[in-house]
Design a protein around this motif. Structure first.
Motif, PDB file in Angstrom:
ATOM      1  N   LEU A 246       4.401 -37.862   2.611  1.00 55.89           N
ATOM      2  CA  LEU A 246       4.950 -38.091   1.251  1.00 55.89           C
ATOM      3  C   LEU A 246       4.600 -39.324   0.605  1.00 55.89           C
ATOM      4  CD1 LEU A 246       8.614 -36.342   1.782  1.00 55.89           C
ATOM      5  CD2 LEU A 246       6.713 -35.254   0.317  1.00 55.89           C
ATOM      6  N   ALA A 247       4.489 -40.248   1.118  1.00 51.49           N
ATOM      7  CA  ALA A 247       4.162 -41.478   0.743  1.00 51.49           C
ATOM      8  C   ALA A 247       2.482 -41.511   0.420  1.00 51.49           C
ATOM      9  CB  ALA A 247       4.311 -42.775   1.860  1.00 51.49           C
ATOM     10  N   ASN A 248       1.631 -40.784   0.898  1.00 50.62           N
ATOM     11  CA  ASN A 248       0.409 -40.636   0.763  1.00 50.62           C
ATOM     12  C   ASN A 248       0.130 -40.008  -0.924  1.00 50.62           C
ATOM     13  OD1 ASN A 248      -0.639 -42.034   2.826  1.00 50.62           O
ATOM     14  ND2 ASN A 248      -0.693 -40.205   3.966  1.00 50.62           N
ATOM     15  N   ARG A 249       1.160 -39.112  -1.044  1.00 52.84           N
ATOM     16  CA  ARG A 249       1.288 -38.355  -2.294  1.00 52.84           C
ATOM     17  C   ARG A 249       2.308 -39.411  -3.353  1.00 52.84           C
ATOM     18  NH1 ARG A 249       1.317 -32.578  -2.449  1.00 52.84           N
ATOM     19  NH2 ARG A 249       0.359 -31.923  -0.417  1.00 52.84           N
TER      20      ARG A 249
ATOM     21  N   GLY B 217      10.175 -31.216  -4.550  1.00 58.85           N
ATOM     22  CA  GLY B 217      10.346 -29.866  -3.800  1.00 58.85           C
ATOM     23  C   GLY B 217       8.924 -29.123  -3.561  1.00 58.85           C
ATOM     24  N   GLN B 218       7.785 -29.375  -4.604  1.00 63.67           N
ATOM     25  CA  GLN B 218       6.579 -28.802  -4.339  1.00 63.67           C
ATOM     26  C   GLN B 218       5.847 -29.906  -3.301  1.00 63.67           C
ATOM     27  OE1 GLN B 218       5.291 -26.131  -5.502  1.00 63.67           O
ATOM     28  NE2 GLN B 218       3.376 -26.326  -4.280  1.00 63.67           N
ATOM     29  N   ALA B 219       6.163 -31.088  -3.379  1.00 63.46           N
ATOM     30  CA  ALA B 219       5.371 -32.033  -2.338  1.00 63.46           C
ATOM     31  C   ALA B 219       5.912 -31.874  -1.029  1.00 63.46           C
ATOM     32  CB  ALA B 219       5.293 -33.529  -2.731  1.00 63.46           C
ATOM     33  N   LEU B 220       7.299 -31.487  -0.972  1.00 61.35           N
ATOM     34  CA  LEU B 220       7.995 -31.432   0.188  1.00 61.35           C
ATOM     35  C   LEU B 220       7.629 -30.330   1.006  1.00 61.35           C
ATOM     36  CD1 LEU B 220      10.189 -32.759   2.134  1.00 61.35           C
ATOM     37  CD2 LEU B 220      11.769 -31.100   0.918  1.00 61.35           C
ATOM     38  N   LYS B 221       7.337 -29.033   0.307  1.00 60.43           N
ATOM     39  CA  LYS B 221       6.773 -27.602   0.893  1.00 60.43           C
ATOM     40  C   LYS B 221       5.308 -27.918   1.347  1.00 60.43           C
ATOM     41  CE  LYS B 221       6.776 -22.890  -0.377  1.00 60.43           C
ATOM     42  NZ  LYS B 221       6.879 -21.807  -1.580  1.00 60.43           N
ATOM     43  N   GLU B 222       4.662 -28.607   0.476  1.00 60.24           N
ATOM     44  CA  GLU B 222       3.145 -28.984   1.065  1.00 60.24           C
ATOM     45  C   GLU B 222       3.036 -29.728   1.985  1.00 60.24           C
ATOM     46  OE1 GLU B 222       1.077 -30.027  -2.673  1.00 60.24           O
ATOM     47  OE2 GLU B 222       1.236 -27.991  -3.612  1.00 60.24           O
ATOM     48  N   SER B 223       3.785 -30.819   2.361  1.00 61.99           N
ATOM     49  CA  SER B 223       3.786 -31.708   3.333  1.00 61.99           C
ATOM     50  C   SER B 223       4.472 -30.898   4.783  1.00 61.99           C
ATOM     51  CB  SER B 223       4.608 -33.000   2.928  1.00 61.99           C
ATOM     52  OG  SER B 223       3.985 -33.529   1.866  1.00 61.99           O
ATOM     53  N   ILE B 224       5.452 -30.054   4.491  1.00 63.71           N
ATOM     54  CA  ILE B 224       6.022 -29.582   5.578  1.00 63.71           C
ATOM     55  C   ILE B 224       4.775 -28.607   6.510  1.00 63.71           C
ATOM     56  CG2 ILE B 224       7.607 -27.439   6.233  1.00 63.71           C
ATOM     57  CD1 ILE B 224       8.979 -29.990   6.071  1.00 63.71           C
TER      58      ILE B 224
ATOM     59  N   LEU C  60       7.557 -41.531  -7.387  1.00 65.75           N
ATOM     60  CA  LEU C  60       9.028 -41.114  -7.257  1.00 65.75           C
ATOM     61  C   LEU C  60       9.760 -41.611  -5.924  1.00 65.75           C
ATOM     62  CD1 LEU C  60      10.850 -38.924  -8.376  1.00 65.75           C
ATOM     63  CD2 LEU C  60       9.885 -37.344  -6.871  1.00 65.75           C
ATOM     64  N   MET C  61      10.954 -41.860  -6.018  1.00 67.18           N
ATOM     65  CA  MET C  61      11.794 -42.423  -4.973  1.00 67.18           C
ATOM     66  C   MET C  61      12.967 -41.499  -4.628  1.00 67.18           C
ATOM     67  SD  MET C  61      11.598 -46.712  -5.272  1.00 67.18           S
ATOM     68  CE  MET C  61      11.836 -46.768  -3.529  1.00 67.18           C
ATOM     69  N   ILE C  62      13.015 -40.899  -3.412  1.00 65.30           N
ATOM     70  CA  ILE C  62      14.116 -40.179  -2.913  1.00 65.30           C
ATOM     71  C   ILE C  62      15.003 -41.234  -2.229  1.00 65.30           C
ATOM     72  CG2 ILE C  62      14.998 -38.365  -1.582  1.00 65.30           C
ATOM     73  CD1 ILE C  62      12.741 -37.807  -4.066  1.00 65.30           C
TER      74      ILE C  62
END
Length: 491
Positions: free
Chosen positions: A446-449, A484-491, A132-134
């Motif tokens: 995030l890159a690691n995900r 959103g889920q990856a962002l929340k867990e990475s934060i 996925l790319m943001i």
């Protein structure tokens, strides 16, 4: 199928008067080609019969050379496929484009003969392909009418009788597309223009480059926002100009500051993004817009107005461009078709006075003889059919929905460490993180995900800002939820 190969007849020299056997001369020449990097590991060489024909030698001589190379470890033979340069080569020191450290004739610090465009080469990371790319704020190519463009392109490509006519349009761009753009911009932006005032370019960035190159000289000054579109800032500096940074707040660029600068010494150029400013997404309010137009007229201030995503507004009607008002020809208007269709489609345009555009086309011709006129004609056909207009209406409706959904997800994910406003238009959300929070570290996690997100360094060009643009227009609901889920867990 005939194997496409290098011109070995000119690369391998055979001296029949030499005491070195010819097969060994051939083998040594091939080894030197490998060492120099001209032939890479895994390269397939011609069959011995074909090589012999090229070199005008007996086939047995070439066979002997190949066998010698195989014995030394330079070659490998793959059954039923042919002769290949070994992927694991003997120890060697290949030549490169760098300066040889053993060359004592050169000074300790080799003179650099080319312009240094960037401070250093970025460190690259070897990661698995991103799932996925943001991005920075691009349209969703999946919903664009690309099939219609391709079909039209195929149709035109077969009509060879029109090719000469299309090429005659020259560096100005396709006459059909210029005509359609003049009509479209008149209806949507109230620009009173003719096709002769339209220059089609490979993307908006080239339009900015051509316009700026027509105005700036080494030592020129350019007013820009303190937080600004970085590639424009870099372009102006590459042209030898000095940047004068002016504050951008929630109401757009500080127009009073622009006037103060003009009173002291009129700058060479003002670069402004009054509608959905990049990167902050703010819009210049009506009061400042009126005052800025007065300043432009009084000081005869040349302006590049970058309006890259005017059509994507989600609340009230968008504010008309500066170029739609009376400006005595000093406002040059830049727009993008890439932002309408897909980022890989490089089409933009520059609007100005008829003579300015004629001169700009001559300058563009030096950089880019002409664009893909068949493609430009195909895009013009979309405008003519009304399909582009329908696509825009569908896109605005969809992107507004995606904006609302994305902002809710963003608030739930990073609301404790960052702040943002719902953008009134555009395709991205400008987000400011707490000063002590590291965006690069977040990007790495995030890159690691398997998710790409830039590290925010792009917006720190000559200013300290801990912010990032989250593009939402190209993400569907499932992709937003995943991010959103990856962002929340990475934060």
């Amino acid at each position: 199928m005939t194997l496409q190969t290098l011109p070995f007849s000119t690369l391998i020299a055979v001296d029949r008067r030499s005491t070195t056997p010819i097969f060994r001369q051939v083998a040594n020449s091939l080894i030197e080609l490998i060492k120099s990097g001209k032939i890479k590991p895994g390269y397939q060489l011609p069959a011995s019969r074909d090589m012999a024909s090229m070199l005008k030698l007996n086939r047995t001589t070439v066979v002997a050379a190949y066998e010698e190379l195989q014995a030394q470890g330079w070659f490998e033979v793959i059954e039923r496929r042919g002769n290949f340069v070994a992927r694991q080569l003997p120890v060697m020191n290949p030549k490169s484009f760098g300066v040889s450290s053993s060359d004592k004739s050169l000074s300790q610090e080799q003179e650099i003969f080319y312009r240094q465009v960037a401070a250093r080469q970025p460190v690259t990371r070897q990661l698995k392909p991103y799932q996925l790319m943001i991005n920075d704020g691009y349209p969703d190519a999946r919903i664009a009418p690309l099939d219609l463009i391709i079909d039209r392109y195929k149709f035109l490509s077969k009509r060879t009788n029109i090719h000469s006519k299309l090429l005659a349009d020259g560096s100005h761009g396709s006459n059909s597309l210029r005509t359609e753009l003049a009509l479209f911009l008149s209806k949507t932006r109230a620009l009173n223009i003719t096709p002769e005032q339209v220059l089609v370019t490979h993307g908006a960035q080239l339009a900015i480059s051509v316009a700026a190159s027509m105005i700036l000289r080494p030592g020129s000054t350019v007013i820009v926002g303190d937080v600004n579109y970085v590639l424009a800032d870099r372009l102006f500096e590459q042209l030898g100009a000095k940047l004068i940074k002016v504050k951008v707040d929630q109401d757009g660029i500080d127009v009073d500051a622009i006037e103060s600068i003009c009173k002291q010494s009129k700058p060479s150029l003002l670069y402004i993004i009054p509608h959905h400013h990049h990167p902050t997404t703010v819009t210049l309010n009506a009061e400042r817009r009126v005052k800025l137009l007065d300043i432009i007229r009084r000081y005869r201030l040349p302006v590049i107005e970058d309006d890259y995503d005017y059509d994507f507004h989600y609340e009230n009607a968008p504010i008309l461009p500066l170029a739609s008002a009376e400006h005595d020809g000093y406002v040059l208007y830049v727009g993008s078709i890439s932002k309408t269709l897909a980022p890989t489609i490089r089409l933009g345009y520059l609007i100005g006075g008829e003579n300015f555009i004629w001169q700009a086309a001559k300058l563009k011709q030096v950089l880019d003889i002409r664009g893909d006129v068949l493609f430009e004609e195909s895009v013009a056909h979309l405008f003519d059919m009304g399909e582009m207009q329908r696509h825009l209406r569908r896109s605005v409706k969809l992107y507004k929905k995606r904006r609302d959904e994305f902002c809710e997800i963003l608030s739930a994910s990073i609301g404790n460490v960052a702040k943002f406003n719902y953008p009134k238009g555009g395709m991205a959300v400008w987000t400011l993180f707490d000063p002590e929070y590291s965006i690069p570290h977040l990007s790495e996690r995030l890159a690691n995900r398997g998710i790409y997100m830039n590290d925010g360094s792009l917006h720190k060009y000559r200013i300290d800002v801990n912010g990032i643009r989250f593009g939402f227009a190209s993400l569907n609901s499932n992709e937003m939820e995943t991010f959103g889920q990856a962002l929340k867990e990475s934060i």
